[in-house]
Design a protein around this motif. Structure first.
Motif, short mmCIF file in Angstrom:
data_model
loop_
_atom_site.label_atom_id
_atom_site.label_comp_id
_atom_site.label_asym_id
_atom_site.label_seq_id
_atom_site.Cartn_x
_atom_site.Cartn_y
_atom_site.Cartn_z
N ILE A 113 -8.84 1.39 0.78
CA ILE A 113 -7.44 0.93 0.82
C ILE A 113 -7.32 -0.36 0.01
N ILE A 114 -6.41 -0.39 -0.93
CA ILE A 114 -6.09 -1.63 -1.64
C ILE A 114 -4.90 -2.23 -0.91
N GLU A 115 -5.21 -3.23 -0.12
CA GLU A 115 -4.20 -3.79 0.80
C GLU A 115 -2.93 -4.20 0.06
N PRO A 116 -1.76 -3.90 0.64
CA PRO A 116 -0.53 -4.39 0.03
C PRO A 116 -0.41 -5.90 0.20
N LYS A 117 0.43 -6.50 -0.64
CA LYS A 117 0.58 -7.96 -0.62
C LYS A 117 1.88 -8.34 0.10
N SER A 118 1.96 -9.59 0.45
CA SER A 118 3.21 -10.11 1.02
C SER A 118 4.09 -10.58 -0.12
N GLY A 119 5.38 -10.45 0.06
CA GLY A 119 6.30 -10.92 -0.97
C GLY A 119 7.66 -10.30 -0.76
N GLU A 120 8.49 -10.43 -1.77
CA GLU A 120 9.83 -9.88 -1.67
C GLU A 120 9.74 -8.37 -1.84
N LEU A 121 10.45 -7.67 -0.98
CA LEU A 121 10.38 -6.20 -1.00
C LEU A 121 11.70 -5.63 -1.51
N ALA A 122 11.66 -4.35 -1.88
CA ALA A 122 12.85 -3.72 -2.46
C ALA A 122 14.06 -3.85 -1.53
N SER A 123 13.81 -3.88 -0.24
CA SER A 123 14.91 -3.96 0.74
C SER A 123 15.56 -5.34 0.75
N GLY A 124 14.93 -6.29 0.08
CA GLY A 124 15.43 -7.67 0.12
C GLY A 124 14.71 -8.48 1.18
N LEU A 125 13.98 -7.78 2.07
CA LEU A 125 13.23 -8.50 3.10
C LEU A 125 11.96 -9.08 2.47
N VAL A 126 11.37 -10.05 3.18
CA VAL A 126 10.14 -10.64 2.66
C VAL A 126 9.04 -10.38 3.68
N GLY A 127 7.92 -9.86 3.23
CA GLY A 127 6.81 -9.58 4.14
C GLY A 127 5.76 -8.75 3.45
N LYS A 128 4.82 -8.21 4.26
CA LYS A 128 3.72 -7.44 3.69
C LYS A 128 4.17 -6.01 3.40
N GLY A 129 3.84 -5.52 2.25
CA GLY A 129 4.22 -4.15 1.91
C GLY A 129 4.31 -3.91 0.42
N ARG A 130 4.26 -5.00 -0.37
CA ARG A 130 4.32 -4.85 -1.83
C ARG A 130 3.03 -4.24 -2.34
N MET A 131 3.17 -3.28 -3.24
CA MET A 131 1.94 -2.71 -3.82
C MET A 131 1.22 -3.81 -4.61
N GLU A 132 -0.09 -3.81 -4.52
CA GLU A 132 -0.91 -4.75 -5.30
C GLU A 132 -0.57 -4.61 -6.78
N GLU A 133 -0.68 -5.71 -7.53
CA GLU A 133 -0.31 -5.69 -8.96
C GLU A 133 -1.27 -4.79 -9.74
N PRO A 134 -0.77 -4.14 -10.80
CA PRO A 134 -1.62 -3.21 -11.57
C PRO A 134 -2.94 -3.83 -12.07
N ASP A 135 -2.90 -5.07 -12.55
CA ASP A 135 -4.16 -5.66 -13.06
C ASP A 135 -5.18 -5.83 -11.94
N LYS A 136 -4.70 -6.11 -10.74
CA LYS A 136 -5.62 -6.25 -9.60
C LYS A 136 -6.16 -4.88 -9.18
N ILE A 137 -5.33 -3.86 -9.29
CA ILE A 137 -5.81 -2.50 -8.95
C ILE A 137 -6.90 -2.10 -9.96
N VAL A 138 -6.67 -2.45 -11.22
CA VAL A 138 -7.70 -2.14 -12.24
C VAL A 138 -9.00 -2.88 -11.91
N GLU A 139 -8.87 -4.14 -11.49
CA GLU A 139 -10.08 -4.90 -11.10
C GLU A 139 -10.82 -4.18 -9.98
N ALA A 140 -10.05 -3.71 -8.99
CA ALA A 140 -10.68 -3.01 -7.86
C ALA A 140 -11.37 -1.73 -8.36
N ILE A 141 -10.75 -1.05 -9.30
CA ILE A 141 -11.34 0.19 -9.84
C ILE A 141 -12.63 -0.14 -10.60
N GLU A 142 -12.57 -1.20 -11.40
CA GLU A 142 -13.77 -1.58 -12.17
C GLU A 142 -14.90 -1.99 -11.24
#
Ligand code: CTP
Length: 400
Positions: A147-176
């Motif tokens: 599991i690549i944990e989601p991050k906290s931040g502003e969400l599409a709903s306008g709410l702020v909290g954990k649920g944002r998908m990890e950024e693509p460059d970080k996902i690539v790091e995890a893959i590497e």
């Protein structure tokens, strides 16, 4: 780093799907071949045309192409891929993955996956926090999904909290980092002994020792994470087998049984790690019935030598096999460890001293020195047994 790697990128229907285009582009730039599989809802968020252009491959979404009837084989994708990455994984997709609800091509591909699977969840904070989602995530983790944990931040709903998908460059790091780790033992077979042995005196008594098996189990887990095929031969321990498909456990009781299991299995292994605390002696006679104390003032149990498993395997070592033993010493540590390394024809010996507090039997930590037949002597700090296991595997794979 990712040159030639085959990755299935699964995209489900969430706002974060737009980030999957960046992720795809980064993977392609790194040299990976990527096959996109998208859910019907995913297509509402990002078009197959964009993804096909970026990946250079038609996007797979339906079970077959409507006008030609061409069948899209999820089984073939499972055989082709080195890794499946599902980003974004919505709460719905995660639920379907956890419970095998195969109503779209992404889920059928997932259920047929032979390769490891990484999941980058993306959803609203309340959906992420919900026990249902959390239980599904726990279930998927237990089955070996990463599991690549989601991050906290502003969400599409306008709410702020954990649920944002990890950024693509970080996902690539995890893959590497996944490939860097797991590649190193892919296609390798590893035999590990762990725990104590019990030598019966009568039906209710035995001679044993305090070995918990924790070090051997930690090594087995580390090898499994790296993609090796592990045979774990264990004496009587209270530990449950780490939950990896690529760990096969063989349970034994006595040194003789462990010896037999090792002899049967050792030739087809590339790496042999002997972490068991094998009893050196066993009673020459096992009483059939419980020995009674009445009328017996002095008890003498005659012990005979058990087979030395490490020495036997060492004397039959095949070319290319790497053999690693352990030495738990209380005094003249280095001298005794070197003697064992040579006498048993090992490539490495892992020395731990009972003089180090927090090292050795029943502890969760260990402090080791690794000594090789080529004269390397590498001391390590006090660490958790899990981290020590990483050090041991890194060392034997990278030091020649
Ligand atoms: N070993 C083994 N079979 C035995 C005894 C030991 O395979 N009958 C292995 C252990 O798993 C370990 C290494 O040999 O990897 C050293 O074990 P240790 O008990 O320290 O050494 P012994 O040869 O038994 O020497 P001693 O007990 O006298 O220190």
């Amino acid at each position: 780093m990712l040159k030639g790697k085959h990755i299935v990128l699964g995209i489900s229907g969430g706002i974060a799907a737009y980030k999957s285009a960046y992720l795809l582009r980064l993977l392609i730039k790194k040299g990976a071949e990527v096959q996109v599989v998208i859910t019907p809802n995913g297509k509402e968020f990002i078009t197959p045309a964009t993804l096909a252009a970026l990946s250079g491959k038609p996007v797979v979404s339906d079970f077959f192409t409507a006008n030609t009837g061409e069948w899209h084989s999820h089984v073939d994708l499972g055989l082709w891929a080195d890794l499946m990455v599902i980003a974004p994984a919505t709460a719905c997709t995660i639920g379907k993955m956890a419970h095998g609800i195969a109503d779209n091509m992404l889920i059928t591909t997932y259920l047929s996956a032979k390769e490891p699977v990484m999941i980058a969840p993306a959803m609203d904070l309340d959906m992420w926090k919900h026990p249902s989602t959390q239980d599904n995530i726990t279930l998927l983790k237990r089955r070996g999904n990463i599991i690549i944990e989601p991050k906290s931040g502003e969400l599409a709903s306008g709410l702020v909290g954990k649920g944002r998908m990890e950024e693509p460059d970080k996902i690539v790091e995890a893959i590497e980092s996944f490939f860097a780790k797991s590649q190193s033992l892919r296609d390798k077979k590893i035999l590990i002994t762990a725990g104590p042995t019990y030598e019966n005196i009568d039906p209710v008594r035995f001679i044993g020792n305090y070995s918990s098996g924790k070090m051997g189990f930690a090594i087995a887990e580390e090898c499994a994470v790296r993609g090796g095929q592990v045979t774990l031969i264990t004496g009587p321990v209270a530990l449950t087998t780490p939950q990896y498909e690529n760990i096969k456990r063989i349970k034994v009781i006595s040194a003789k049984e462990m010896h037999a299991a090792c002899m049967e299995n050792f030739t087809h292994n590339d790496i042999i790690i002997l972490a068991a605390a094998v009893a050196d002696y066993a009673p020459d006679y096992v009483a059939e019935k419980k020995i009674k104390r009445e009328g017996v003032e002095d008890m003498v149990i005659h012990l005979v030598k058990n087979p030395d498993i490490a020495a036997t395997l060492g004397s039959r070592k095949l070319s290319g096999q790497i053999m690693v033993g352990f030495a738990l010493e209380t005094d003249n540590e280095l001298e005794n460890a070197l003697k064992k390394l040579n006498k048993k024809n090992l490539d490495w010996i892992v020395l731990n001293s009972l003089r180090d507090a927090e090292a050795g039997f029943m502890k969760d930590t260990n402090k080791i020195t690794m000594i090789s037949s080529h004269g390397q002597l590498i001391p390590f700090d006090l660490k958790s047994k899990r981290t020590v296991a990483k050090d041991i595997i890194d060392t034997i794979l990278t030091q020649k």
